[in-house]
Motif scaffolding. Structure first.
Motif, mmCIF file in Angstrom:
data_model
loop_
_atom_site.group_PDB
_atom_site.id
_atom_site.type_symbol
_atom_site.label_atom_id
_atom_site.label_comp_id
_atom_site.label_asym_id
_atom_site.label_seq_id
_atom_site.Cartn_x
_atom_site.Cartn_y
_atom_site.Cartn_z
ATOM 1 N N SER A 99 0.828 -1.211 0.000
ATOM 2 C CA SER A 99 0.000 0.000 0.000
ATOM 3 C C SER A 99 0.859 1.257 0.000
ATOM 4 N N ASN A 116 1.671 2.971 2.376
ATOM 5 C CA ASN A 116 1.166 3.919 3.372
ATOM 6 C C ASN A 116 1.629 3.418 4.735
ATOM 7 N N VAL A 150 5.912 10.224 7.817
ATOM 8 C CA VAL A 150 4.650 10.017 7.105
ATOM 9 C C VAL A 150 4.106 11.330 6.576
ATOM 10 N N THR A 158 -1.297 13.045 3.904
ATOM 11 C CA THR A 158 -2.256 12.262 3.113
ATOM 12 C C THR A 158 -2.335 10.818 3.603
ATOM 13 N N ASP A 159 -1.205 10.285 4.107
ATOM 14 C CA ASP A 159 -1.214 8.925 4.655
ATOM 15 C C ASP A 159 -2.105 8.846 5.895
ATOM 16 N N CYS A 176 -5.882 9.295 4.939
ATOM 17 C CA CYS A 176 -6.449 8.098 4.320
ATOM 18 C C CYS A 176 -6.989 7.140 5.378
#
Length: 379
Positions: free
Chosen positions: A168, A170, A347, A350-351, A354
């Motif tokens: 992913s 992420n 990080v 946006t991570d 989400c």
């Protein structure tokens, strides 16, 4: 000893703990600001006392918390000092596990969270999949096929889910999914607790389902792979959830084999408190009785108690009628540990967004489903 003196000493002890927690955060913030220089020595004990203008007692308490978060460690001897380390996810996993366990976490809850987040990971993995990623996913299936329950009867296939989380790209999603999978295995029914034939059948079914999920991801079929994953996790839930299994199972949440003695004792105490099912505020023993019960020195016990107090699961009350009282777990410890790990991983916002969006939308759905529950209506 007079009541006034007892109260004065108790206030002094609380002050040390509070200042130590604040100092631990300052040290971790300074490490982040410096770009997380792994291997660098931040200073000797004397240098750090001078830099932060604190006593030896406060600094040592703060260092214990920093070490507990796996952010740095104090090395003794010539050339020693507080050394920056690369944090692993264990510190975050332990802190979150302690908090969840104290608040009645069940295997069903863990699996429900996995059913929320795994489809998100699958969508991202499918979108971001590379040739190397395809090879890694296929490799995870091959490893599971080699490690069947015929040779490992006490284990479940466990390579595909982490591989999907990794694909992913992420780090927030990967951290939460890895923790949830680990906790569901810790708290769930082990294949060793069912018949060997049932364990082998479950292993075969799981490996086939994993292979089907991976094939759908590689084909780019997001909807199919997500549906297969949800159905698969529902099946895993029925395997892991055993109504006859007592809640609050003993698990290595605060310590591992190479942990310091204080962490090991803290975990033993935490497990005993969880199994006792006594209400918050109950005194479970004086300092002297606990030292005898666990066979440790006053220093080790106090270090262990500091860790328990950091997580909020217990607090040492001073005075004639004092002792170690059961506390209410505080999410702050988990938040701090997770934040430290994610800061190291650098990080992106946006991570975080989400994962937050997925959890909040799922919570809204659950509240709607529970809209007739008097507790929900009242809130």
């Amino acid at each position: 000893m007079s009541e006034a003196l007892v109260q004065t000493r108790a206030a002094a002890a609380r002050s040390v703990v509070k200042r130590a927690a604040m100092l631990a955060r300052r040290i971790e913030d300074d490490i982040v600001a410096a770009g997380w220089p792994v291997g660098d020595v931040l200073g000797t004990e004397a240098e750090l006392m001078a830099r932060y203008d604190v006593s030896r007692a406060v600094l040592r308490e703060a260092v214990r918390l920093v070490e507990h978060h796996r952010v740095a460690e104090m090395r003794r001897g010539p050339g020693g000092g507080l050394v920056v380390r690369a944090p692993d996810r264990e510190g975050a996993a332990k802190a979150l596990a302690v908090y969840l366990a104290a608040h009645g976490m069940s295997v069903a809850d863990l699996m429900a969270a996995r059913r929320i987040l795994e489809p998100v990971a699958i969508a991202l993995a499918t979108e971001r999949l590379t040739e190397d990623g395809i090879a890694q996913l296929r490799g995870s299936v091959e490893v599971e096929n080699r490690e069947s329950n015929q040779t490992r009867p006490a284990a479940l296939p466990s390579h595909v889910h982490p591989a999907i989380a990794a694909m992913s790209l992420n780090p927030v999603l990967r951290l939460f999914l890895d923790i949830l999978e680990e906790l569901s295995e810790i708290y769930g029914t082990r294949p060793s607790e069912i018949t060997r034939a049932a364990a082998i059948a479950a292993d075969l079914r799981i490996r086939e389902e994993h292979a089907a999920i991976v094939a759908a991801i590689i084909d780019g079929d997001v909807a199919r792979s997500q549906r297969l994953a949800v159905e698969h996790l529902e099946g895993i839930t029925s395997l892991l959830v055993d109504p006859s299994r007592a809640a609050g199972a003993v698990s290595p949440l605060l310590a591992r084999e190479e942990s310091k003695q204080a962490e090991l004792i803290a975990e033993r105490i935490r497990s005993d408190l969880a199994e006792s099912r006594l209400p918050v505020g109950t005194i479970v023993g004086s300092e002297n009785s606990l030292r005898k019960r666990y066979g440790v020195s006053r220093q080790i016990l106090r270090e262990a108690v500091r860790l328990l107090e950091h997580h909020g699961v217990a607090v040492m009350r001073r005075g004639p009628n004092g002792g170690l009282a059961i506390g209410e777990a505080d999410p702050a410890a988990a938040v701090e540990a997770i934040a430290a790990y994610l800061q190291f991983r650098e990080v992106a916002l946006t991570d975080l967004r989400c994962v937050r969006d997925a959890i909040e939308l799922a919570c809204v759905d659950q509240v709607v489903d529970l809209r007739a529950d008097p507790r929900v209506v009242q809130r």
